[in-house]
Design an enzyme around this catalytic site. Structure first.
Site, PDB file in Angstrom:
ATOM      1  N   ASN A  12       0.873  -1.177   0.000  1.00 20.80           N
ATOM      2  CA  ASN A  12       0.000   0.000   0.000  1.00 20.80           C
ATOM      3  C   ASN A  12       0.913   1.231   0.000  1.00 20.80           C
ATOM      4  O   ASN A  12       1.491   1.561   1.028  1.00 20.80           O
ATOM      5  CB  ASN A  12      -0.896  -0.036   1.244  1.00 20.80           C
ATOM      6  CG  ASN A  12      -1.743   1.216   1.379  1.00 20.80           C
ATOM      7  OD1 ASN A  12      -1.764   2.060   0.484  1.00 20.80           O
ATOM      8  ND2 ASN A  12      -2.435   1.342   2.495  1.00 20.80           N
ATOM      9  N   LYS A  14       0.143   4.229  -0.225  1.00 19.20           N
ATOM     10  CA  LYS A  14      -0.497   5.405   0.388  1.00 19.20           C
ATOM     11  C   LYS A  14      -0.275   6.626  -0.510  1.00 19.20           C
ATOM     12  O   LYS A  14      -0.211   6.484  -1.728  1.00 19.20           O
ATOM     13  CB  LYS A  14       0.005   5.594   1.824  1.00 19.20           C
ATOM     14  CG  LYS A  14      -0.166   4.302   2.644  1.00 19.20           C
ATOM     15  CD  LYS A  14       0.026   4.466   4.108  1.00 19.20           C
ATOM     16  CE  LYS A  14      -0.195   3.133   4.803  1.00 19.20           C
ATOM     17  NZ  LYS A  14      -0.111   3.217   6.264  1.00 19.20           N
ATOM     18  N   HIS A 100      -9.541   1.153   4.954  1.00 17.68           N
ATOM     19  CA  HIS A 100      -8.272   1.343   5.667  1.00 17.68           C
ATOM     20  C   HIS A 100      -8.510   2.292   6.848  1.00 17.68           C
ATOM     21  O   HIS A 100      -9.303   3.221   6.751  1.00 17.68           O
ATOM     22  CB  HIS A 100      -7.221   1.915   4.709  1.00 17.68           C
ATOM     23  CG  HIS A 100      -5.838   1.868   5.289  1.00 17.68           C
ATOM     24  ND1 HIS A 100      -5.402   2.761   6.238  1.00 17.68           N
ATOM     25  CD2 HIS A 100      -4.814   1.002   5.078  1.00 17.68           C
ATOM     26  CE1 HIS A 100      -4.165   2.454   6.582  1.00 17.68           C
ATOM     27  NE2 HIS A 100      -3.778   1.396   5.892  1.00 17.68           N
ATOM     28  N   GLU A 102      -6.866   4.658   7.908  1.00 17.42           N
ATOM     29  CA  GLU A 102      -6.608   6.069   7.604  1.00 17.42           C
ATOM     30  C   GLU A 102      -7.812   6.702   6.914  1.00 17.42           C
ATOM     31  O   GLU A 102      -8.027   7.907   7.020  1.00 17.42           O
ATOM     32  CB  GLU A 102      -5.331   6.189   6.749  1.00 17.42           C
ATOM     33  CG  GLU A 102      -4.088   5.926   7.602  1.00 17.42           C
ATOM     34  CD  GLU A 102      -2.893   5.386   6.863  1.00 17.42           C
ATOM     35  OE1 GLU A 102      -2.883   5.417   5.613  1.00 17.42           O
ATOM     36  OE2 GLU A 102      -1.956   4.906   7.538  1.00 17.42           O
ATOM     37  N   GLU A 170      -5.214  -4.847  10.655  1.00 23.20           N
ATOM     38  CA  GLU A 170      -4.187  -3.833  10.869  1.00 23.20           C
ATOM     39  C   GLU A 170      -4.473  -3.091  12.169  1.00 23.20           C
ATOM     40  O   GLU A 170      -5.312  -2.165  12.183  1.00 23.20           O
ATOM     41  CB  GLU A 170      -4.173  -2.823   9.716  1.00 23.20           C
ATOM     42  CG  GLU A 170      -3.898  -3.419   8.358  1.00 23.20           C
ATOM     43  CD  GLU A 170      -3.348  -2.377   7.372  1.00 23.20           C
ATOM     44  OE1 GLU A 170      -2.285  -2.629   6.812  1.00 23.20           O
ATOM     45  OE2 GLU A 170      -3.976  -1.313   7.202  1.00 23.20           O
ATOM     46  N   GLY A 176       2.827   2.272  10.893  1.00 23.86           N
ATOM     47  CA  GLY A 176       3.834   3.325  10.774  1.00 23.86           C
ATOM     48  C   GLY A 176       4.571   3.655  12.061  1.00 23.86           C
ATOM     49  O   GLY A 176       5.254   4.672  12.142  1.00 23.86           O
ATOM     50  N   SER A 216       3.599  -2.089  10.420  1.00 19.18           N
ATOM     51  CA  SER A 216       5.041  -2.185  10.691  1.00 19.18           C
ATOM     52  C   SER A 216       5.638  -3.542  10.332  1.00 19.18           C
ATOM     53  O   SER A 216       6.573  -4.001  10.990  1.00 19.18           O
ATOM     54  CB  SER A 216       5.354  -1.828  12.150  1.00 19.18           C
ATOM     55  OG  SER A 216       5.008  -0.480  12.400  1.00 19.18           O
TER      56      SER A 216
HETATM   57  P1  13P Z   1       3.139   0.364   7.664  1.00 23.19           P
HETATM   58  O1  13P Z   1       3.660  -0.895   7.036  1.00 23.19           O
HETATM   59  O2  13P Z   1       3.860   1.597   7.175  1.00 23.19           O
HETATM   60  O3  13P Z   1       3.052   0.279   9.147  1.00 23.19           O
HETATM   61  O4  13P Z   1       1.636   0.570   7.118  1.00 23.19           O
HETATM   62  C1  13P Z   1       0.750  -0.497   7.212  1.00 23.19           C
HETATM   63  C2  13P Z   1      -0.477  -0.125   6.481  1.00 23.19           C
HETATM   64  O5  13P Z   1      -1.224   0.747   6.876  1.00 23.19           O
HETATM   65  C3  13P Z   1      -0.737  -0.832   5.221  1.00 23.19           C
HETATM   66  O6  13P Z   1      -2.015  -0.609   4.758  1.00 23.19           O
END
Ligand code: 13P
Length: 254
Positions: A12, A14, A100, A102, A170, A176, A216
């Site tokens: 992803n 982002k 997601h 976010e 997640e 992150g 992560s």
């Molecule tokens: P990270 O791998 O940067 O922690 O992000 C995970 C994520 O949100 C994937 O959709």
């Protein structure tokens, strides 16, 4: 991971990647995949909307799949700024991430909307990667399984099954941050998700449905996480932006 589920490693990106850097990353991955004979995992990238077309061209027939990070719940119409699942299918996407954290947090997306988006994805012939996961406060309050249960039942459409749906667990606090749950904690939640899927969709669909871990994941922890019996792959953010790291995670699949 068990033998009847093929691991899925999904990147992803982002809101990252402009022009050449995204295309270079896609080309590097495509080269690795073409050179790999008999891969035993599926791999895909989900670039921002702006790069989907170019990345699709760069990936060509390498075997690296293409996905998007979101879609609208309706096929077409007066929805300024939105992109429908049918449009993504048109661009060559096979997958779309929905729900997601976010987007749940930053765009007030609630379970019913996530479910409608997953239905739209299915109608367009896309595989929906439906994200769920608790916040740190919810985990600290001992509510992780309650939250996961609620998000699963609210976000998965009735037509979900192994062929058209992937669940991504997640934990919000692991995204992150460099922090992850323990392996036992990850396996506990994944086994719980599979039990919930079994109760709703039956054992055959639930056994085939892939449950990814995200938050992560990196080349150092991937092998242990991917070896857990109900972890069927990863949804990777930061580490998917570096070919070396993303490929190394894919190589860690059992
Ligand atoms: P990270 O791998 O940067 O922690 O992000 C995970 C994520 O949100 C994937 O959709």
């Amino acid at each position: 991971m068990t033998a009847n589920r093929r691991p899925l490693i999904a990147g992803n990106w982002k809101m990252n990647g402009r022009g050449d850097d995204g295309l270079v990353l896609a080309l590097q991955l495509a080269e690795r995949m073409k050179a790999k004979k008999g891969a035993t995992f599926d791999i895909l990238v989900c670039p921002p909307f702006t790069l989907i077309y170019g990345v699709g061209q760069a990936l060509d027939d390498s075997g690296v799949g293409l996905g998007a990070q979101d879609c609208h719940a309706i096929e077409s119409g007066a929805y300024t700024g939105d992109v429908s699942a049918a449009m993504l299918a048109d661009l060559g996407c096979a997958y779309v991430i929905v729900g997601h954290s976010e987007r749940r947090a930053g765009h007030a997306e609630i379970n019913s909307l996530v479910r409608a988006k997953a239905e739209a994805a299915h109608a367009a012939g896309l595989i929906a990667i439906i994200c769920i996961g608790e916040t740190e406060a919810e985990r600290d309050a001992g509510k992780t399984l309650d939250v996961v249960k609620d998000q699963l039942s609210g976000s998965l459409p009735d037509g979900a099954g192994a062929a058209n749906t992937v669940v991504a667990y997640e934990p919000v606090w692991a995204i992150g941050t460099g922090r992850t749950p323990t392996n036992d904690e990850v396996q506990e939640v994944h086994a719980f998700i599979r039990a919930e899927l079994t109760a709703r969709f039956g054992p055959s669909e639930a056994q085939g449905l892939r449950i990814l871990y995200g938050g992560s994941m990196n080349p150092n922890n991937a092998r242990e996480l991917l070896a857990l019996s109900d972890v069927d792959g990863g949804l990777i953010g930061g580490a998917s932006l570096r070919c070396e790291d993303f490929w190394s995670i894919a190589q860690s699949c059992p």
